[in-house]
Design an enzyme around this catalytic site. Structure first.
Site, PDB file in Angstrom:
ATOM      1  CE1 TYR A 159       2.428  -6.648   9.996  1.00 40.77           C
ATOM      2  CE2 TYR A 159       3.852  -5.196  11.238  1.00 40.77           C
ATOM      3  CZ  TYR A 159       2.931  -5.394  10.254  1.00 40.77           C
ATOM      4  OH  TYR A 159       2.503  -4.341   9.511  1.00 40.77           O
ATOM      5  CE  LYS A 163       0.565  -4.211   5.558  1.00 36.34           C
ATOM      6  NZ  LYS A 163       1.612  -4.993   6.258  1.00 36.34           N
ATOM      7  CB  SER A 165       1.635  -1.795   8.161  1.00 35.37           C
ATOM      8  OG  SER A 165       2.479  -2.439   7.243  1.00 35.37           O
ATOM      9  CB  VAL A 186       7.961   0.204   8.627  1.00 33.98           C
ATOM     10  CG1 VAL A 186       7.979  -1.271   8.950  1.00 33.98           C
ATOM     11  CG2 VAL A 186       7.467   0.473   7.227  1.00 33.98           C
ATOM     12  CE1 TYR A 243       0.508  -3.467   1.416  1.00 40.37           C
ATOM     13  CE2 TYR A 243       2.634  -3.164   0.346  1.00 40.37           C
ATOM     14  CZ  TYR A 243       1.888  -3.487   1.468  1.00 40.37           C
ATOM     15  OH  TYR A 243       2.527  -3.817   2.633  1.00 40.37           O
TER      16      TYR A 243
HETATM   17  N1  GLN Z   1       4.849  -0.604   2.896  1.00 38.58           N
HETATM   18  C1  GLN Z   1       5.512  -1.445   3.849  1.00 38.58           C
HETATM   19  C2  GLN Z   1       5.906  -2.758   3.200  1.00 38.58           C
HETATM   20  O1  GLN Z   1       5.165  -3.245   2.424  1.00 38.58           O
HETATM   21  C3  GLN Z   1       4.606  -1.659   5.020  1.00 38.58           C
HETATM   22  C4  GLN Z   1       5.227  -2.530   6.080  1.00 38.58           C
HETATM   23  C5  GLN Z   1       4.883  -2.119   7.482  1.00 38.58           C
HETATM   24  O2  GLN Z   1       4.523  -0.979   7.757  1.00 38.58           O
HETATM   25  N2  GLN Z   1       5.056  -3.034   8.409  1.00 38.58           N
HETATM   26  O3  GLN Z   1       6.944  -3.303   3.462  1.00 38.58           O
END
Ligand code: GLN
Length: 308
Positions: A243, A67, A64, A261, A191
């Site tokens: 989050y 992002k 993430s 993650v 993505y």
């Molecule tokens: N690729 C992961 C997902 O879409 C990214 C989530 C994350 O890093 N929090 O679930």
């Protein structure tokens, strides 16, 4: 301020011994193959050499954290029209939550929850083919980090693709409200690959420098975004970057940060430095447990919290 290399070494030495490291993500099976013992830190000041310790030069899945880069890219492409599709409020929900979307007519709360990031990727897809959009994202990340060696870990991308039903559900749901325009499978193809970009702590810290320096990468001299846009991206990182753990991260660390993650966290110390940490074990919110502890220690030693 003490020497940054000494600081990185101290933080690494103090935390390496910790046994409580949380759980490595396994909902993307390929991520579970990484050792929970990995731990790296890189501190990149606006001027002067990057200080690193531990596994700071080993590439890991940025997940993430990507992002942050896609949001910056989309803002560059369509400007504030990004906000027609995505909100700017913390969600108070898990990164992959679906319930809020129904209450809010398919409009994601912010660009850092999965739904919001998928909508941002849909914007980048624009008139492109998925391969071109992905190439654009990868080129942008290489440009930010000033490092052409950065690549995508195809195994991680395939692994997520094979287990991506929840994200697919989010995308279909948003499409039904017209929030995303392209076929969900195409958007998610991009993505999943952007999330599978592999970078080291050192590369991530370099890539984030523009956000600490009014939008201009102080090493390459390139203006990436305006000072106002850098400030706003930092604000979103502070309020939404972790989050439903964003409040606790602000409380403990007090710096704009984005987690993934894969166990990485990138934090911005405005006008001073960028710090990247990596430890794959996660807490209940999906944020790196040891990484957060390392940043907490760093802020205690440096006084770098934006809250004084
Ligand atoms: N690729 C992961 C997902 O879409 C990214 C989530 C994350 O890093 N929090 O679930």
């Amino acid at each position: 301020m003490e020497n940054l290399q000494t600081l990185a070494d101290e933080i690494h030495a103090e935390l390496s011994a910790r046994e409580d490291r949380g759980r490595v993500a396994d909902y993307i099976p390929q991520l579970a193959t990484v050792s929970a013992q990995k731990f790296g830190i890189a501190i990149a000041p606006l001027d002067g050499p990057v200080a690193v310790a531990g596994d700071a030069d080993e590439a890991f899945s940025i997940q993430s954290i990507s992002k942050l880069f896609t949001l910056t890219l989309a803002l560059g492409q369509v400007g504030d029209r990004v906000w027609d599709r995505v909100g700017r409020e913390p969600s108070g929900n898990a990164f992959n939550s679906i319930v809020q979307l129904e209450h809010e007519q398919g409009r994601p709360r912010n660009p850092f929850v999965n739904a919001g990031a998928i909508a941002v990727t849909d914007i980048i897809l624009g008139g492109h083919r998925p391969k071109e959009a992905l190439g654009e994202i990868l080129r942008f990340v290489r440009f930010l980090a000033d490092d052409d060696a950065i690549n995508i870990d195809r195994l991680v991308a395939q692994s997520e693709q094979a287990h991506g039903d929840r994200n697919l559900a989010l995308a279909h749901f948003m499409k039904s409200f017209g929030v995303i325009k392209h076929p969900p499978a195409e958007v998610l193809g991009v993505y999943f690959h952007q999330c599978a970009i592999a970078m080291s702590c050192r590369q991530l810290a370099q890539a984030g420098l523009f956000l600490a320096a009014n939008g201009r990468n102080p090493r390459t001299g390139f203006n990436v975004v305006s000072a106002r846009r850098a400030r706003r991206i930092n604000a979103l990182m502070m309020t939404c970057g972790h989050y439903d753990g964003a409040g606790d991260f602000a409380f403990r660390v007090g710096l704009p940060g984005k987690s993934g993650v894969g166990g990485g966290i990138l934090v911005i110390v405005p006008h001073r430095a960028v710090v990247a940490v990596w430890s794959p074990g996660l807490d209940a919110n999906g944020n790196s447990l040891l990484g957060t502890a390392a940043l907490e220690l760093l802020v205690q030693r440096t006084g770098w919290s934006v809250f004084g």
